[in-house]
Motif scaffolding. Sequence first.
Motif, PDB file in Angstrom:
ATOM      1  N   LYS A   1      44.686 -12.452  42.197  1.00  0.00           N
ATOM      2  CA  LYS A   1      43.910 -11.350  41.619  1.00  0.00           C
ATOM      3  C   LYS A   1      44.343 -11.083  40.178  1.00  0.00           C
ATOM      4  CE  LYS A   1      42.703  -6.500  42.392  1.00  0.00           C
ATOM      5  NZ  LYS A   1      42.921  -5.313  43.269  1.00  0.00           N
ATOM      6  N   LYS A   2      45.676 -11.067  39.955  1.00  0.00           N
ATOM      7  CA  LYS A   2      46.191 -10.847  38.604  1.00  0.00           C
ATOM      8  C   LYS A   2      45.758 -11.964  37.661  1.00  0.00           C
ATOM      9  CE  LYS A   2      50.281  -8.189  39.948  1.00  0.00           C
ATOM     10  NZ  LYS A   2      51.771  -8.189  40.014  1.00  0.00           N
ATOM     11  N   ALA A   3      45.795 -13.200  38.160  1.00  0.00           N
ATOM     12  CA  ALA A   3      45.391 -14.336  37.335  1.00  0.00           C
ATOM     13  C   ALA A   3      43.913 -14.242  36.967  1.00  0.00           C
ATOM     14  CB  ALA A   3      45.670 -15.647  38.078  1.00  0.00           C
ATOM     15  N   GLU A   4      43.098 -13.795  37.925  1.00  0.00           N
ATOM     16  CA  GLU A   4      41.668 -13.652  37.674  1.00  0.00           C
ATOM     17  C   GLU A   4      41.408 -12.533  36.675  1.00  0.00           C
ATOM     18  OE1 GLU A   4      37.667 -14.461  37.815  1.00  0.00           O
ATOM     19  OE2 GLU A   4      39.356 -15.626  38.612  1.00  0.00           O
ATOM     20  N   GLU A   5      42.151 -11.435  36.819  1.00  0.00           N
ATOM     21  CA  GLU A   5      41.997 -10.327  35.877  1.00  0.00           C
ATOM     22  C   GLU A   5      42.430 -10.730  34.476  1.00  0.00           C
ATOM     23  OE1 GLU A   5      44.324  -7.288  37.656  1.00  0.00           O
ATOM     24  OE2 GLU A   5      42.741  -6.623  39.036  1.00  0.00           O
ATOM     25  N   ALA A   6      43.525 -11.509  34.388  1.00  0.00           N
ATOM     26  CA  ALA A   6      43.997 -11.985  33.084  1.00  0.00           C
ATOM     27  C   ALA A   6      42.978 -12.923  32.451  1.00  0.00           C
ATOM     28  CB  ALA A   6      45.339 -12.687  33.242  1.00  0.00           C
ATOM     29  N   LYS A   7      42.365 -13.745  33.291  1.00  0.00           N
ATOM     30  CA  LYS A   7      41.342 -14.680  32.806  1.00  0.00           C
ATOM     31  C   LYS A   7      40.136 -13.924  32.255  1.00  0.00           C
ATOM     32  CE  LYS A   7      38.568 -18.630  34.363  1.00  0.00           C
ATOM     33  NZ  LYS A   7      38.231 -19.481  35.539  1.00  0.00           N
ATOM     34  N   LYS A   8      39.731 -12.889  32.970  1.00  0.00           N
ATOM     35  CA  LYS A   8      38.591 -12.089  32.527  1.00  0.00           C
ATOM     36  C   LYS A   8      38.932 -11.352  31.233  1.00  0.00           C
ATOM     37  CE  LYS A   8      36.485 -11.302  37.059  1.00  0.00           C
ATOM     38  NZ  LYS A   8      36.131 -10.291  38.089  1.00  0.00           N
TER      39      LYS A   8
ATOM     40  N   GLU B   1      41.074 -12.272  28.962  1.00  0.00           N
ATOM     41  CA  GLU B   1      41.129 -13.253  27.880  1.00  0.00           C
ATOM     42  C   GLU B   1      39.723 -13.631  27.428  1.00  0.00           C
ATOM     43  OE1 GLU B   1      42.974 -15.480  25.057  1.00  0.00           O
ATOM     44  OE2 GLU B   1      43.925 -14.128  26.512  1.00  0.00           O
ATOM     45  N   ALA B   2      38.824 -13.783  28.403  1.00  0.00           N
ATOM     46  CA  ALA B   2      37.443 -14.115  28.067  1.00  0.00           C
ATOM     47  C   ALA B   2      36.780 -12.964  27.294  1.00  0.00           C
ATOM     48  CB  ALA B   2      36.653 -14.405  29.343  1.00  0.00           C
ATOM     49  N   LYS B   3      37.096 -11.733  27.708  1.00  0.00           N
ATOM     50  CA  LYS B   3      36.543 -10.564  27.025  1.00  0.00           C
ATOM     51  C   LYS B   3      37.073 -10.476  25.606  1.00  0.00           C
ATOM     52  CE  LYS B   3      35.919  -5.592  27.709  1.00  0.00           C
ATOM     53  NZ  LYS B   3      36.236  -4.439  28.602  1.00  0.00           N
ATOM     54  N   LYS B   4      38.360 -10.768  25.443  1.00  0.00           N
ATOM     55  CA  LYS B   4      38.969 -10.752  24.119  1.00  0.00           C
ATOM     56  C   LYS B   4      38.354 -11.817  23.227  1.00  0.00           C
ATOM     57  CE  LYS B   4      43.475 -11.289  21.843  1.00  0.00           C
ATOM     58  NZ  LYS B   4      44.915 -11.545  22.056  1.00  0.00           N
ATOM     59  N   ALA B   5      38.149 -13.013  23.781  1.00  0.00           N
ATOM     60  CA  ALA B   5      37.557 -14.114  23.016  1.00  0.00           C
ATOM     61  C   ALA B   5      36.133 -13.766  22.586  1.00  0.00           C
ATOM     62  CB  ALA B   5      37.565 -15.389  23.856  1.00  0.00           C
TER      63      ALA B   5
ATOM     64  N   ALA C   1      34.953 -10.721  22.127  1.00  0.00           N
ATOM     65  CA  ALA C   1      35.031  -9.692  21.096  1.00  0.00           C
ATOM     66  C   ALA C   1      35.367 -10.296  19.740  1.00  0.00           C
ATOM     67  CB  ALA C   1      36.081  -8.652  21.493  1.00  0.00           C
ATOM     68  N   MET C   2      36.299 -11.269  19.740  1.00  0.00           N
ATOM     69  CA  MET C   2      36.673 -11.942  18.497  1.00  0.00           C
ATOM     70  C   MET C   2      35.507 -12.742  17.941  1.00  0.00           C
ATOM     71  SD  MET C   2      40.567 -13.186  19.384  1.00  0.00           S
ATOM     72  CE  MET C   2      40.748 -13.983  17.775  1.00  0.00           C
ATOM     73  N   LYS C   3      34.749 -13.338  18.835  1.00  0.00           N
ATOM     74  CA  LYS C   3      33.582 -14.110  18.408  1.00  0.00           C
ATOM     75  C   LYS C   3      32.548 -13.199  17.753  1.00  0.00           C
ATOM     76  CE  LYS C   3      29.977 -17.179  20.199  1.00  0.00           C
ATOM     77  NZ  LYS C   3      29.429 -17.825  21.421  1.00  0.00           N
ATOM     78  N   LYS C   4      32.315 -12.043  18.378  1.00  0.00           N
ATOM     79  CA  LYS C   4      31.355 -11.103  17.823  1.00  0.00           C
ATOM     80  C   LYS C   4      31.835 -10.554  16.483  1.00  0.00           C
ATOM     81  CE  LYS C   4      29.319  -9.540  22.180  1.00  0.00           C
ATOM     82  NZ  LYS C   4      29.134  -8.386  23.097  1.00  0.00           N
ATOM     83  N   ALA C   5      33.144 -10.279  16.389  1.00  0.00           N
ATOM     84  CA  ALA C   5      33.711  -9.783  15.130  1.00  0.00           C
ATOM     85  C   ALA C   5      33.570 -10.823  14.038  1.00  0.00           C
ATOM     86  CB  ALA C   5      35.179  -9.418  15.330  1.00  0.00           C
ATOM     87  N   GLY C   6      33.816 -12.085  14.392  1.00  0.00           N
ATOM     88  CA  GLY C   6      33.678 -13.160  13.409  1.00  0.00           C
ATOM     89  C   GLY C   6      32.246 -13.322  12.952  1.00  0.00           C
ATOM     90  N   GLN C   7      31.304 -13.200  13.893  1.00  0.00           N
ATOM     91  CA  GLN C   7      29.898 -13.320  13.562  1.00  0.00           C
ATOM     92  C   GLN C   7      29.455 -12.166  12.649  1.00  0.00           C
ATOM     93  OE1 GLN C   7      27.789 -15.917  14.539  1.00  0.00           O
ATOM     94  NE2 GLN C   7      26.539 -14.954  12.950  1.00  0.00           N
ATOM     95  N   ALA C   8      29.966 -10.964  12.941  1.00  0.00           N
ATOM     96  CA  ALA C   8      29.629  -9.801  12.108  1.00  0.00           C
ATOM     97  C   ALA C   8      30.163  -9.978  10.699  1.00  0.00           C
ATOM     98  CB  ALA C   8      30.204  -8.531  12.746  1.00  0.00           C
ATOM     99  N   GLU C   9      31.377 -10.537  10.570  1.00  0.00           N
ATOM    100  CA  GLU C   9      31.969 -10.784   9.250  1.00  0.00           C
ATOM    101  C   GLU C   9      31.153 -11.803   8.476  1.00  0.00           C
ATOM    102  OE1 GLU C   9      34.387 -10.418   6.051  1.00  0.00           O
ATOM    103  OE2 GLU C   9      34.340  -9.178   7.865  1.00  0.00           O
ATOM    104  N   GLN C  10      30.684 -12.842   9.160  1.00  0.00           N
ATOM    105  CA  GLN C  10      29.836 -13.854   8.512  1.00  0.00           C
ATOM    106  C   GLN C  10      28.541 -13.232   8.023  1.00  0.00           C
ATOM    107  OE1 GLN C  10      29.235 -17.188  11.081  1.00  0.00           O
ATOM    108  NE2 GLN C  10      31.392 -17.798  11.076  1.00  0.00           N
ATOM    109  N   ASP C  11      27.993 -12.324   8.854  1.00  0.00           N
ATOM    110  CA  ASP C  11      26.732 -11.681   8.480  1.00  0.00           C
ATOM    111  C   ASP C  11      26.939 -10.822   7.235  1.00  0.00           C
ATOM    112  OD1 ASP C  11      25.547 -12.863  10.639  1.00  0.00           O
ATOM    113  OD2 ASP C  11      25.615 -11.079  11.916  1.00  0.00           O
ATOM    114  N   ARG C  12      28.041 -10.104   7.160  1.00  0.00           N
ATOM    115  CA  ARG C  12      28.303  -9.259   5.996  1.00  0.00           C
ATOM    116  C   ARG C  12      28.511 -10.137   4.747  1.00  0.00           C
ATOM    117  NH1 ARG C  12      31.407  -6.290   9.735  1.00  0.00           N
ATOM    118  NH2 ARG C  12      33.330  -7.325   9.045  1.00  0.00           N
ATOM    119  N   THR C  13      29.239 -11.232   4.920  1.00  0.00           N
ATOM    120  CA  THR C  13      29.487 -12.128   3.784  1.00  0.00           C
ATOM    121  C   THR C  13      28.204 -12.747   3.287  1.00  0.00           C
ATOM    122  OG1 THR C  13      31.675 -12.682   4.709  1.00  0.00           O
ATOM    123  CG2 THR C  13      30.775 -14.160   3.040  1.00  0.00           C
ATOM    124  N   GLY C  14      27.322 -13.102   4.228  1.00  0.00           N
ATOM    125  CA  GLY C  14      26.035 -13.697   3.827  1.00  0.00           C
ATOM    126  C   GLY C  14      25.177 -12.727   3.064  1.00  0.00           C
ATOM    127  N   LYS C  15      25.174 -11.463   3.504  1.00  0.00           N
ATOM    128  CA  LYS C  15      24.376 -10.467   2.817  1.00  0.00           C
ATOM    129  C   LYS C  15      24.913 -10.189   1.404  1.00  0.00           C
ATOM    130  CE  LYS C  15      22.801  -8.109   6.987  1.00  0.00           C
ATOM    131  NZ  LYS C  15      22.862  -6.858   7.780  1.00  0.00           N
TER     132      LYS C  15
END
Length: 260
Positions: free
Chosen positions: A230-237, A239-243, A245-259
Amino acid sequence: MIYGVMKLTVGGSLKTVFRPWVEGLENVPADGPAILASNHLSFSDSFFLPAVLDRKVTFIAKAEYFTSPGVKGRLTAAFFKGVGQLPVDRSGARGAGEAAIKSGIEVLERGELFGIYPEGTRSPDGRLYRGKPGGLARVALATGAPVIPVAMIDTEKIQPPGKVVPKLMRPGIRIGKPLDFSRYQGMEGDRFILRSVTDEVMYEIMKLSGQEYVDIYATAAKRQIAEEAKKAEEAKKAEAKKAEAMKKAGQAEQDRTGKA
């Protein structure tokens, strides 16, 4: 009669298809009561052991196997009764323990073989776990019947959890010499004696099976494994949630830079 038919059909098929090897058959008495105390690796243990014995051996099974509704439920109940299983009602103040003891004593008083798994449940990882002193020791001391240690070998590899199709391989069965605990008869109320008897049987099973011994109950080990999973599954989830969020943050930064 039903047991005989099931032994010829189910037991005969198991021996023909899987060809289990056996050592120590001479240690099972030709008549009279005896307790077969075995390690427990697979659901199939209760079928392979009776298949190689000339005598009937009776195990206990949870009552749910005998009370399920519908055609499937009736067929399941008929099958378990046919192969010598006794239903044990796990409800009540002391549950399955007292029911198992009563059933075991009744079987032995008829001069038959009683099969029991001292670990109380299947091993979650193939190792041998601490035996529960209530059932095995109390039945042995109440009846004076000899205890015969049994080691099932590789049965867990035939059909691991989650696998539907069994693997064709030869399981093994080693049967040890009978253990006499008559010196303790009448002392089934002494918890230290019960622990000593159970530990002696488990030690003999360990020598026969070659399993690694773990000095905790299998039920506790299963809880630990479930909690870790259960702990391993929660850690996996997480980590996936963190990844994500980082992906969305990176995409938002690219969008701001493009504008810009």
